[in-house]
Design a protein around this motif. Structure first.
Motif, PDB file in Angstrom:
ATOM      1  N   ARG A  81      33.897  36.363  29.295  1.00  0.00           N
ATOM      2  CA  ARG A  81      34.566  36.907  28.109  1.00  0.00           C
ATOM      3  C   ARG A  81      35.701  36.010  27.611  1.00  0.00           C
ATOM      4  O   ARG A  81      35.837  35.760  26.420  1.00  0.00           O
ATOM      5  CB  ARG A  81      35.087  38.317  28.407  1.00  0.00           C
ATOM      6  CG  ARG A  81      33.979  39.352  28.543  1.00  0.00           C
ATOM      7  CD  ARG A  81      34.559  40.755  28.600  1.00  0.00           C
ATOM      8  NE  ARG A  81      33.497  41.760  28.646  1.00  0.00           N
ATOM      9  CZ  ARG A  81      33.051  42.347  29.739  1.00  0.00           C
ATOM     10  NH1 ARG A  81      33.592  42.017  30.910  1.00  0.00           N
ATOM     11  NH2 ARG A  81      32.104  43.242  29.697  1.00  0.00           N
ATOM     12  N   SER A  82      36.520  35.554  28.524  1.00  0.00           N
ATOM     13  CA  SER A  82      37.651  34.717  28.130  1.00  0.00           C
ATOM     14  C   SER A  82      37.191  33.376  27.554  1.00  0.00           C
ATOM     15  O   SER A  82      37.821  32.824  26.646  1.00  0.00           O
ATOM     16  CB  SER A  82      38.572  34.490  29.327  1.00  0.00           C
ATOM     17  OG  SER A  82      39.792  33.927  28.930  1.00  0.00           O
ATOM     18  N   PRO A 117      43.006  34.517  25.996  1.00  0.00           N
ATOM     19  CA  PRO A 117      41.830  33.669  26.220  1.00  0.00           C
ATOM     20  C   PRO A 117      42.180  32.467  27.093  1.00  0.00           C
ATOM     21  O   PRO A 117      43.303  31.967  27.057  1.00  0.00           O
ATOM     22  CB  PRO A 117      41.440  33.223  24.804  1.00  0.00           C
ATOM     23  CG  PRO A 117      42.731  33.260  24.044  1.00  0.00           C
ATOM     24  CD  PRO A 117      43.481  34.438  24.601  1.00  0.00           C
ATOM     25  N   ALA A 163      40.575  39.612  27.025  1.00  0.00           N
ATOM     26  CA  ALA A 163      40.106  38.254  26.752  1.00  0.00           C
ATOM     27  C   ALA A 163      40.579  37.776  25.391  1.00  0.00           C
ATOM     28  O   ALA A 163      40.941  36.610  25.223  1.00  0.00           O
ATOM     29  CB  ALA A 163      38.583  38.200  26.828  1.00  0.00           C
ATOM     30  N   SER A 188      37.312  42.971  27.244  1.00  0.00           N
ATOM     31  CA  SER A 188      37.169  42.133  26.049  1.00  0.00           C
ATOM     32  C   SER A 188      38.472  42.061  25.263  1.00  0.00           C
ATOM     33  O   SER A 188      38.805  41.027  24.686  1.00  0.00           O
ATOM     34  CB  SER A 188      36.046  42.686  25.161  1.00  0.00           C
ATOM     35  OG  SER A 188      34.791  42.536  25.795  1.00  0.00           O
TER      36      SER A 188
END
Length: 339
Positions: A224-225, A297, A293, A290
């Motif tokens: 996700r990240s 990020p 993320a 999410s």
């Protein structure tokens, strides 16, 4: 002892014995299991007294007709303080346990599950299919939900926290949605305050939108990240996001499960192959992972990613490497299909 005294004594003995027998019968009745073979949902209407309760229990064959029901409530008046509501009776539950439950007011809880990555329209379908919910929304339009919750229409999609919510009978659909919205708002506020510096978001809605794209692009927690970093890098460079899930969302009900080149070339506000920057809003309800993320990020130089044929993705930093990864994915797809 005179004859009269003997008679009197005999009568007293009979009365005492009768009382003792009745007491024993009442206690026995209280310990009798309900006449059910599986979990049973029972609703006691508001304003119901002992007669209504007993009649309804008899009608549904939960408790057999007997004189001892009324006597039990007289002997133990605390059991007669039952409250209206919808309750769950389990197999093996005794009459006493049932009455104690009704007196406690602990109504049955029912679950409704909202999955990460689904849209509000899917949530409303789930609500309509769930039992014992009081339906107040007249249709499945975002504008209707917005009006009911006193929100702006653009603050509906993506702004409800996906989870399993428990509710009691006759809970309004809007009340459940309100809980989900409040949870999402609180989480987003926290993540926004602690987000990475320098992210190309104009507002919280941009962060939720990014999270919704990440949610639709991968189900793997360790990706996700990375996926978020690809789109962050693209935004910083002025590249188009070019993500299929946004195109699909923009197509609405016209999407039939297959995305064509024509679809990618058809303008909509959500077609990120044609528009610059972020789409106008979220495309699904993102989960916590999410959202995290999108707020934090990982720092990478990745600009592309494609499925690797094994359930994950291959991330690359340039178009040439990306094209090779695409070819590898297509080859893996052919081998999987036996072509």
């Amino acid at each position: 002892m005179t004859a009269k005294r003997k008679v009197f004594t005999g009568i007293v003995v009979l009365i005492v014995a009768g009382i003792a027998f009745s007491y024993w019968q009442i206690k026995q009745f209280a310990a009798v299991p309900l006449s059910i073979e599986k979990e049973t949902i029972f609703t006691l209407p508001a304003g119901s007294g002992r007669v209504v309760l007993e009649a309804e229990l008899n009608r549904q064959k939960i408790v057999p007709k007997t004189i001892w029901f009324g006597w039990l409530l007289k002997l133990e008046p605390e059991l007669a303080k039952f409250k209206a509501g919808t309750y769950r009776f389990n197999q093996g539950m005794t009459v006493r346990q049932m009455l104690e439950l009704l007196a406690s007011g602990k109504e049955a809880q029912f679950p409704v599950r909202f999955v990460e990555g689904t849209k509000m329209q899917e949530w409303l379908t789930e609500l309509r299919a769930s039992p014992y919910i009081k339906h107040t929304l007249t249709d499945d339009k975002l504008a209707t939900v917005a009006t009911a919750l006193k929100l702006q229409e653009q603050d509906v999609e993506g702004w409800f926290y996906p989870d399993t919510y428990s509710y009691t009978a006759n809970t309004p659909d809007v009340a459940i949605l309100k809980r989900a919205h409040e949870r999402m708002t609180k989480l987003v506020d926290t993540l926004w305050q602690n987000k990475m510096e320098g992210l190309p978001y104009q507002n919280k809605n941009d962060m939720v939108t990014m999270a919704s794209i990440v949610e639709k692009e991968t189900a793997l927690s360790d990706e996700r990240s990375k996926v978020a970093s690809v789109f962050i890098n693209r935004l910083r460079l002025g590249m188009r996001l070019q993500t299929d899930p946004t195109v699909i969302y923009g197509m609405g009900d016209s999407y039939n499960g297959t995305l064509t080149r024509k679809d990618l070339e058809t303008p909509t506000p959500y077609n990120t192959y044609l528009i610059a920057g972020m789409p106008p809003g979220p495309i699904a309800m993102p989960g916590k992972a999410s959202l995290e993320a999108a707020a934090q990020p990982v720092k990478t130089d990745f600009l592309y990613f494609v499925a690797d044929g094994k359930g994950g993705h291959t991330f690359t930093t340039n178009l040439a490497s990306h094209n090779k990864a695409v070819q590898a994915w297509r080859l893996a797809l052919k081998e999987k299909n036996g072509q």
